[in-house]
Design an enzyme around this catalytic site. Structure first.
Site, PDB file in Angstrom:
ATOM      1  CB  SER A 228      -7.574   4.103  -3.334  1.00  0.00           C
ATOM      2  OG  SER A 228      -6.450   4.917  -3.246  1.00  0.00           O
TER       3      SER A 228
ATOM      4  CE  LYS B 105      -6.800   7.295  -5.163  1.00  0.00           C
ATOM      5  NZ  LYS B 105      -5.473   6.642  -5.163  1.00  0.00           N
TER       6      LYS B 105
ATOM      7  CE1 TYR C  74      -3.730   2.534  -6.394  1.00  0.00           C
ATOM      8  CE2 TYR C  74      -3.846   1.027  -4.554  1.00  0.00           C
ATOM      9  CZ  TYR C  74      -4.188   2.215  -5.148  1.00  0.00           C
ATOM     10  OH  TYR C  74      -4.991   3.086  -4.478  1.00  0.00           O
TER      11      TYR C  74
END
Ligand code: GLU
Length: 309
Positions: free
Chosen positions: A64, A67, A243
């Site tokens: 990630s 991203k 997150y």
């Protein structure tokens, strides 16, 4: 401040001695085979000087962290219209959660949860084929890292494709709400492949340099992103980069940062340095256990937290 090399060496020594290194991600079979005893850290100072320790040159799956790069490309291409497709609020939910999507009509909360990153890929594709889009993403990463050797690990990508039911569910749900403009399987293919880029801490610290100095890569003088947008990427990393552990990361480390389930984390100290750390074992949320601890030690000993010394 103490000598940076000493701090990094101490961090590596402490990490190697820690018996509980967390659990490597096992839901992507190719990542389940990684040796959890590896640990690397690299700091790229604003002047370009690199200080590293441990396995800083070992390649790992950036997952990630990619991203941040796709969001940078999308902001450059679409500007603020990107925010019609994806929000910029922390989700407070796990990285692959589907719950919010249903409540919010298929619009993902932010570009760093899986659904948001899939929406970002859709925005970047603009009707082109996956190969062309991936070539653009890879070229961008190679450019900012100043390293043409960076590649996509096809084994990891295949492993993700074969086990990507949850991501497929997210993408199909968004498509059902009219949120995707490209073919769902093609969007997913690009998403899985950009998550599977292999990089080292040294390459990642180098690639994050433009976020240290207002969008300009000081080693080459190239402007990667406008000053304002670079600041926005940093704020997204601070609020959404870990997150449902983003609050905890801000509390403990106090830097904009982005984690990946490969165990890597990048962090930015505006005007001072970019940092990449890697330890494959994850905590329950999916963030590198010892990587987070390393950054906590680093900001404590250097006074680098953006919230004060
Ligand atoms: N490729 C991973 C997935 O889609 C990325 C997750 C992460 O690094 O947090 O689940």
């Amino acid at each position: 401040m103490e000598e940076l090399q000493t701090i990094l060496d101490d961090i590596v020594t402490a990490a190697r001695a820690e018996p509980d290194k967390g659990q490597v991600a096992s839901y992507i079979p190719q990542l389940a085979n990684i040796d959890p005893d590896q640990f690397g850290i690299a700091v790229c100072l604003a002047g370009g000087e690199l200080v590293c320790a441990g396995d800083a040159d070992t390649l790992f799956s950036i997952q990630s962290i990619s991203k941040v790069f796709t969001t940078t490309i999308a902001l450059g291409k679409l500007g603020d219209t990107l925010w019609q497709r994806v929000g910029r609020e922390p989700s407070g939910d796990p990285f692959n959660s589907i719950i919010q999507l249903e409540h919010e009509n298929g619009k993902p909360r932010n570009p760093f949860i899986n659904a948001g990153a899939i929406a970002v890929v859709d925005a970047i594709m603009q009707g082109r084929q996956p190969k062309e889009t991936l070539a653009e993403i890879l070229a961008f990463i190679r450019w900012i890292a100043n390293d043409e050797a960076i590649y996509i690990d096809d084994k990891v990508a295949r492993s993700e494709v074969l086990t990507g039911d949850r991501n497929a569910a997210l993408a199909h749900f968004m498509a059902s709400c009219g949120r995707l403009s490209n073919n769902v399987d093609k969007v997913l293919g690009v998403y899985f492949h950009h998550c599977s880029v292999a990089m080292s801490c040294v390459q990642l610290a180098r690639a994050a340099q433009f976020l240290v100095s207002d969008g300009v890569d000081l080693s080459t003088g190239a402007r990667v992103l406008s000053t304002q947008r670079a600041r926005r990427i940093n704020s997204l990393m601070m609020m959404c980069g870990h997150y449902d552990g983003s609050g905890e990361f801000a509390y403990r480390v106090g830097l904009p940062g982005k984690s990946g389930v490969g165990g890597g984390i990048i962090a930015v100290v505006p005007d001072v340095a970019s940092i990449a750390v890697w330890s494959p074992g994850l905590d329950k949320i999916g963030n590198s256990r010892l990587g987070t601890r390393a950054l906590e030690t680093l900001t404590r000993r250097t006074g680098w937290s953006v919230f004060g010394r």
